[in-house]
Design a protein around this motif. Structure first.
Motif, PDB file in Angstrom:
ATOM      1  N   LYS A  85     -73.705  29.069 -22.312  1.00  0.00           N
ATOM      2  CA  LYS A  85     -74.178  29.460 -23.646  1.00  0.00           C
ATOM      3  C   LYS A  85     -73.505  30.752 -24.079  1.00  0.00           C
ATOM      4  O   LYS A  85     -73.409  31.703 -23.312  1.00  0.00           O
ATOM      5  N   SER A  86     -73.051  30.785 -25.314  1.00  0.00           N
ATOM      6  CA  SER A  86     -72.442  31.987 -25.875  1.00  0.00           C
ATOM      7  C   SER A  86     -73.506  33.056 -26.105  1.00  0.00           C
ATOM      8  O   SER A  86     -74.641  32.746 -26.469  1.00  0.00           O
ATOM      9  N   ASN A  87     -73.124  34.315 -25.917  1.00  0.00           N
ATOM     10  CA  ASN A  87     -74.032  35.439 -26.177  1.00  0.00           C
ATOM     11  C   ASN A  87     -74.126  35.784 -27.662  1.00  0.00           C
ATOM     12  O   ASN A  87     -75.053  36.474 -28.071  1.00  0.00           O
TER      13      ASN A  87
END
Length: 129
Positions: free
Chosen positions: A72-74
């Motif tokens: 998951k991207s931050n």
């Protein structure tokens, strides 16, 4: 006429699956949301060598030892996976920089693998380079 304040900084159309030269796949937040894949944590990869198509099956659990973990991207709702072993197995003789980086996937029903999201690799044209 009154001005309308722009408030979509950083927002972009992310209905795509992207392919990178660093041997990873990116899955845009809009693509994940529209296809109800937000809760999926793994992706199984498939390859059709005759048509240079890549298939993706998303799962919540690691149902297969060959499934790749989604990261998951931050900073956005997107996810990605590093798939070096897939690239070195099926695409080792292909220069990835010669192909389009983003693809609008289609849903296909494979008789053996079931429902997959699929992309067909397309070489860059002179206009798109």
């Amino acid at each position: 006429m009154t001005f309308i304040k722009f408030s979509q900084q950083g927002k972009r159309d992310s209905k795509f699956i992207s392919l990178t030269a660093s041997k990873s796949f990116g899955f845009g937040g809009d693509f994940l949301r529209l296809n109800k894949l937000d809760d999926k944590n793994y992706v199984e990869l498939y390859f059709d060598p005759d048509n240079k198509r890549i298939g993706f099956k998303f799962t919540a659990e690691k149902n297969d030892v060959n499934a790749f973990k989604l990261i998951k991207s931050n900073v956005s709702n997107s996810k990605s996976t590093v798939a070096r072993s897939f690239f070195t197995t099926y695409l080792k003789d292909i220069d990835l920089t010669r192909f389009e980086p983003k693809y609008q996937p289609e849903i296909v029903n494979d008789p053996e693998q079931g429902t997959l999201f699929a992309i067909e690799l397309k070489e860059l044209t002179e206009m798109n380079k």
